[in-house]
Write an enzyme that holds these catalytic residues in place. Structure first.
Site, short mmCIF file in Angstrom:
data_model
loop_
_atom_site.label_atom_id
_atom_site.label_comp_id
_atom_site.label_asym_id
_atom_site.label_seq_id
_atom_site.Cartn_x
_atom_site.Cartn_y
_atom_site.Cartn_z
N GLY A 1 27.44 7.86 5.43
CA GLY A 1 26.52 7.49 4.34
C GLY A 1 25.44 8.53 4.12
O GLY A 1 25.11 8.88 2.99
N CYS A 2 24.91 9.05 5.21
CA CYS A 2 23.83 10.04 5.11
C CYS A 2 24.35 11.36 4.55
O CYS A 2 23.65 12.04 3.80
CB CYS A 2 23.17 10.25 6.47
SG CYS A 2 22.35 8.75 7.06
#
Length: 156
Positions: free
Chosen positions: A44-45
């Site tokens: 996600g990051c």
């Protein structure tokens, strides 16, 4: 100090990937996207950072600086930047003081375990240093485009 839309954004001084201490107040005269994310190199990051990378030129044209903040050490940030070609600074918040200042250091639960960590959040600070928009518990998909649209509509 509490973080509140319409008020002056809390200033800080923190180590950045350019090898210098960076202060939010250094960017007076520019819009700032201050985004907090949990961890370098996670799916996600990485998606979020690459979305900001891909829109970096559009933000720059709107006189907007992007600053990413996580509790990862400088060495991990540098690898993250190198691997993904990130054109903006990442800030080292190992002691999570800036995360606490912006009230994004939260109790989290994952697979039945509780721990303290970053709640993915984005703050937009205008050229005068005022906090004008915040997103908390950010969902990555479409978020960067939403932030860009906000700046185009409200700070241009």
């Amino acid at each position: 100090m509490t973080v509140e839309t319409g008020k002056k954004a809390p200033d800080f001084s923190i180590e950045a990937t350019n090898g210098e201490k960076v202060k939010l107040s250094d960017y007076k005269g520019k819009n700032v996207i201050l985004y907090f994310y949990p961890k370098d190199m996670t799916p996600g990051c990485t998606t979020q950072a690459c979305d900001f990378r891909d829109q970096h030129e559009n933000f720059s044209e709107l006189d907007t600086v992007i600053l990413g903040v996580s509790p990862d050490p400088l060495s991990k940030h540098e690898k993250f930047i190198e691997k993904h070609g990130l054109p903006f600074l990442l800030l080292v918040d190992e002691d999570h003081k800036v995360a606490e200042l912006y009230d994004v250091w939260k109790l989290k639960k994952n697979f039945g375990k509780e721990y303290m960590g970053i709640e993915r959040s984005t703050f937009i600070i205008d050229k005068e240093g005022q906090l004008v928009k915040e997103w908390r518990k950010v969902k990555v998909k479409g978020h960067v485009e939403e932030a860009l649209a906000y700046i185009k509509e409200n700070l241009n």
